[in-house]
Scaffold this active site. Structure first.
Site, short mmCIF file in Angstrom:
data_model
loop_
_atom_site.label_atom_id
_atom_site.label_comp_id
_atom_site.label_asym_id
_atom_site.label_seq_id
_atom_site.Cartn_x
_atom_site.Cartn_y
_atom_site.Cartn_z
N ASP A 12 0.87 -1.16 0.00
CA ASP A 12 0.00 0.00 0.00
C ASP A 12 0.92 1.22 0.00
O ASP A 12 2.10 1.12 0.37
CB ASP A 12 -0.89 -0.04 1.24
CG ASP A 12 -1.73 1.21 1.39
OD1 ASP A 12 -2.35 1.63 0.40
OD2 ASP A 12 -1.73 1.79 2.50
N ASP A 14 0.04 5.10 0.98
CA ASP A 14 -0.10 6.00 2.12
C ASP A 14 -0.11 5.22 3.43
O ASP A 14 -0.97 4.35 3.64
CB ASP A 14 -1.40 6.80 2.01
CG ASP A 14 -1.47 7.63 0.74
OD1 ASP A 14 -0.63 8.52 0.57
OD2 ASP A 14 -2.37 7.37 -0.09
N ASP A 170 -1.38 -1.04 5.77
CA ASP A 170 -1.71 -0.56 7.12
C ASP A 170 -3.21 -0.42 7.35
O ASP A 170 -3.63 0.22 8.31
CB ASP A 170 -1.03 0.80 7.38
CG ASP A 170 -1.66 1.92 6.56
OD1 ASP A 170 -1.87 1.72 5.35
OD2 ASP A 170 -1.95 2.99 7.14
#
Length: 227
Positions: A12, A14, A170
């Protein structure tokens, strides 16, 4: 975590590969200043970043209703796009991990719900655009995460069986998407997680507290780790 070295690693963007929150929050602060609104505590906005611009505007412009926030969305995004890598940085330890992957000829790519017009400049300005094997953005596919489509698209672009790939993210949506696509998954505790104590319930194959543990977690035998 595994008895075999991954053939590809997906990230991922960001909150996993890079800390992009500072530039998104700075764009929000400039918009508030332009609108004549007072400064606010921006710490809580970090947790909004992984959920996109709508969430950042909702958290950062509580004085405005949904219609008014939407009216300023394009201005906010244009400003962010122009200045998306001023304060953003890779998370500590991530550059070394990328070096480790490349030293073993393990390709890596990015799977993000961020639109490509924002994701690609971030990767370019970070110096990663020529190194990544693929970028699958939120508008690259018809169904973004938590659907498996973007993860499958990334594996296809890298020429890797999903079962031989690892997806690191995250957000619970990353884990859901990775598991549905058939990859192994790692939950990134260093990211924008509102409730860290709930991460165990995501069902990831492993949980990593920092990028610096990833080389050992994936059992990579790279030259740097052997020094």
């Amino acid at each position: 975590m595994t008895d075999r070295i991954p053939e590809a690693v997906l990230f991922d963007l960001d909150g996993t590969l890079a800390d992009t929150a500072p530039d998104l929050i700075a764009a929000l602060e400039r918009l508030r200043l332009e609108l004549g609104l007072p400064a606010i505590e921006t710490g809580p906005l970090r947790e909004c970043v992984g959920r996109g611009a709508v969430a950042v505007l909702e958290g950062g412009l509580p004085e405005l209703g949904p219609a008014d926030r939407e009216a300023f969305r394009a201005r906010f995004l244009d400003d962010y796009q122009a200045r998306c890598w001023e304060a953003s940085r890779p998370f500590d330890g991530m550059p070394d991990f990328l070096d480790d992957l490349e030293s073993l000829n393990i390709p890596w790519g990015v799977v993000t719900n961020k639109l490509e017009r924002f994701a690609r400049p971030v990767m370019e300005r970070a110096g990663w655009s020529g190194r990544m094997g693929c970028l699958v953005a939120g508008d690259t596919v018809t169904q973004p995460k938590p659907a498996p489509e973007p993860v499958l698209a990334a594996c296809s672009a890298l020429g890797v069986d999903p079962a031989r790939a690892v997806f690191i993210g995250d957000d619970e949506r990353d884990v859901i998407a990775g598991r549905a696509a058939g990859t192994r998954t790692v939950a990134a505790l260093w990211g924008y997680i509102a409730e860290p104590d709930r991460v165990d319930a995501w069902g990831a194959d492993a949980i990593a507290e920092a990028p610096g543990v990833l080389t050992a977690l994936l059992e990579l035998r790279c030259p740097r780790a052997a020094v």
